[in-house]
Design an enzyme around this catalytic site. Sequence first.
Site, PDB file in Angstrom:
ATOM      1  N   LEU A 111       2.553   3.512  -0.748  1.00  0.00           N
ATOM      2  CA  LEU A 111       2.682   2.366  -1.639  1.00  0.00           C
ATOM      3  C   LEU A 111       4.164   2.022  -1.713  1.00  0.00           C
ATOM      4  CD1 LEU A 111       0.357   3.225  -4.703  1.00  0.00           C
ATOM      5  CD2 LEU A 111      -0.123   1.603  -2.853  1.00  0.00           C
ATOM      6  N   ASP A 112       4.469   0.736  -1.865  1.00  0.00           N
ATOM      7  CA  ASP A 112       5.858   0.313  -2.030  1.00  0.00           C
ATOM      8  C   ASP A 112       6.485   0.986  -3.245  1.00  0.00           C
ATOM      9  OD1 ASP A 112       5.502  -1.400   0.081  1.00  0.00           O
ATOM     10  OD2 ASP A 112       5.420  -3.225  -1.127  1.00  0.00           O
ATOM     11  N   ARG A 113       7.788   1.112  -3.207  1.00  0.00           N
ATOM     12  CA  ARG A 113       8.540   1.659  -4.343  1.00  0.00           C
ATOM     13  C   ARG A 113       8.171   0.958  -5.659  1.00  0.00           C
ATOM     14  NH1 ARG A 113      13.711   3.897  -5.288  1.00  0.00           N
ATOM     15  NH2 ARG A 113      14.123   3.935  -3.038  1.00  0.00           N
TER      16      ARG A 113
ATOM     17  N   HIS B 181       4.327  -4.854   2.862  1.00  0.00           N
ATOM     18  CA  HIS B 181       4.557  -5.987   1.950  1.00  0.00           C
ATOM     19  C   HIS B 181       3.516  -7.102   2.119  1.00  0.00           C
ATOM     20  CE1 HIS B 181       9.147  -5.086   1.213  1.00  0.00           C
ATOM     21  NE2 HIS B 181       8.351  -4.079   0.897  1.00  0.00           N
TER      22      HIS B 181
ATOM     23  N   THR C  40       5.473  -0.792  -6.445  1.00  0.00           N
ATOM     24  CA  THR C  40       4.051  -0.908  -6.740  1.00  0.00           C
ATOM     25  C   THR C  40       3.572   0.334  -7.478  1.00  0.00           C
ATOM     26  OG1 THR C  40       3.709  -2.219  -4.733  1.00  0.00           O
ATOM     27  CG2 THR C  40       1.763  -1.251  -5.730  1.00  0.00           C
TER      28      THR C  40
END
Length: 230
Positions: free
Chosen positions: A62-64, A160, A66
């Site tokens: 997961l993105d930083r 993304h 999110t």
Amino acid sequence: MNATTPDDLQARILYRDGLILVLDKPAGIAVHRGPKGGASLEAGFSALRFGLPRDPALAHRLDRDTAGCLVLGRHHKALEKLGLLFKQGKIGKTYWAVVEGAPQADEGIVDLPLGRLDATRGWWMKVDPQGLPAETHWRVLVRGDGRSLLALTPRTGRTHQLRVHCAASGFPILGDPIYGTGDRDARLHLLARRIEIPLYKNKPPVEAEAPVPEHMQAEVAALLGGLGAE
């Protein structure tokens, strides 16, 4: 709160069995250590062994910025099985996003290929006809005054993807400093809300649902009429 302390990590477990863990990842921390170092969630995974000889490991990313459902495999065989399920697109993922504006329709599909923005921008992405296929299903949960709450289901797993697809469709995710109108201090309003993992034969899928994180609660609660933190 230090998201990598043993007590906090253990408190963030949404599901646990002999093969997997599902964590409620906090926003604002990377899942793994990047080339420049810094804090990461996996630095604290030794607190999640629960009797096994090795730390669990990330089954996906997961993105930083999110928050929400993050799946870990507890040993090598579990990671192999999870990796195959993710690759085959058999794991159901539902995200919640507070977006600026509102789509005209109630649901739809964004089918726009994505590629790297340029070599100097790391993992920043753009819509690129020569890029990799990327598809996102979206559904409006509720419309508000200038903002909406969407349920997003990525059918591919590009970097993304949800952020670029929402922005390219005219409804950027609230607080997105890269693809939306958020500044550097803004908080991304994107939550990996729910995950469904068909892990065992002849059994229902493993299901986990993450709570709405603190930085999203006011917006979500306003849109849902006070039910956002449930």
